[in-house]
Design a protein around this motif. Structure first.
Motif, mmCIF file in Angstrom:
data_model
loop_
_atom_site.group_PDB
_atom_site.id
_atom_site.type_symbol
_atom_site.label_atom_id
_atom_site.label_comp_id
_atom_site.label_asym_id
_atom_site.label_seq_id
_atom_site.Cartn_x
_atom_site.Cartn_y
_atom_site.Cartn_z
ATOM 1 N N GLU A 67 -3.619 -3.832 0.555
ATOM 2 C CA GLU A 67 -2.222 -4.967 1.405
ATOM 3 C C GLU A 67 -1.506 -4.483 0.138
ATOM 4 N N GLY A 68 -2.190 -5.035 -1.467
ATOM 5 C CA GLY A 68 -1.401 -5.326 -1.919
ATOM 6 C C GLY A 68 -0.489 -3.501 -2.898
ATOM 7 N N LEU A 69 -0.924 -2.710 -2.583
ATOM 8 C CA LEU A 69 -0.885 -1.178 -2.784
ATOM 9 C C LEU A 69 0.519 -1.347 -2.251
ATOM 10 N N MET A 70 0.284 -1.280 -0.785
ATOM 11 C CA MET A 70 0.741 -0.872 0.259
ATOM 12 C C MET A 70 2.241 -1.073 0.680
ATOM 13 N N THR A 71 1.955 -2.536 -0.292
ATOM 14 C CA THR A 71 3.557 -3.485 0.340
ATOM 15 C C THR A 71 4.476 -3.099 -1.457
ATOM 16 N N ASN A 72 3.630 -2.206 -2.260
ATOM 17 C CA ASN A 72 4.303 -2.282 -3.728
ATOM 18 C C ASN A 72 4.497 -0.605 -3.981
#
Length: 152
Positions: free
Chosen positions: A83-88
């Protein structure tokens, strides 16, 4: 204008091997740098991944290849989530086999394979940081392995 066109044509004609590594803080150009994660069925059915840490350059251009050679059906497949990579990140293209979806910044939540194959997505990481990921199987409760994307 003519110099810019000639420069762009020369860059497009260069073989992939001649392109340099990604540089942090610069937007990477075509082609994306491939990063690979192969997930196989380990001891007791738990997922085993080929790498648990990926170091990326801020703004670089990458194609993440999630490969599942052992997946046979809904019970033996694997699920990838970060989730962190995908939102950034700025997502560009998602592909499965010869089918491509041009996202141009739109996001998705997870990848899953329920048969052998590879799911790919290309992206630019847009914020520095460490972004956890998980790969889990479909058992109840799920067995999982964790890792991290480090964007510098």
């Amino acid at each position: 204008m003519l110099k810019q066109m000639i420069g762009a044509m020369a860059l497009a004609a260069m073989p992939c091997a001649a392109l340099s590594e990604q540089t942090s803080g610069e937007v990477g150009g075509f082609p994306p740098e491939d990063i690979e994660m192969m997930v196989k069925t380990g001891e007791g059915g738990a997922p085993e991944v080929s790498a648990t840490e990926f170091k990326l350059a801020l703004g670089g251009y990458y194609r993440f290849n999630f490969t599942c050679p052992d997946a046979v059906d809904d019970q033996s497949g694997f699920h990838f989530e970060s989730e962190g990579l995908m939102t950034n990140a700025h997502v560009r293209v998602v592909s499965v086999g010869d089918m491509e979806i041009y996202m141009q910044g739109l996001g998705f939540r997870a990848l899953e394979c329920d048969e052998p194959g590879t799911v790919k997505f290309s992206f630019h990481p847009m914020r520095a940081g460490s972004y956890d990921f998980i790969v889990r199987d479909h058992s109840e409760p799920p067995q999982q392995v964790e890792g991290v994307f480090v964007v510098e």
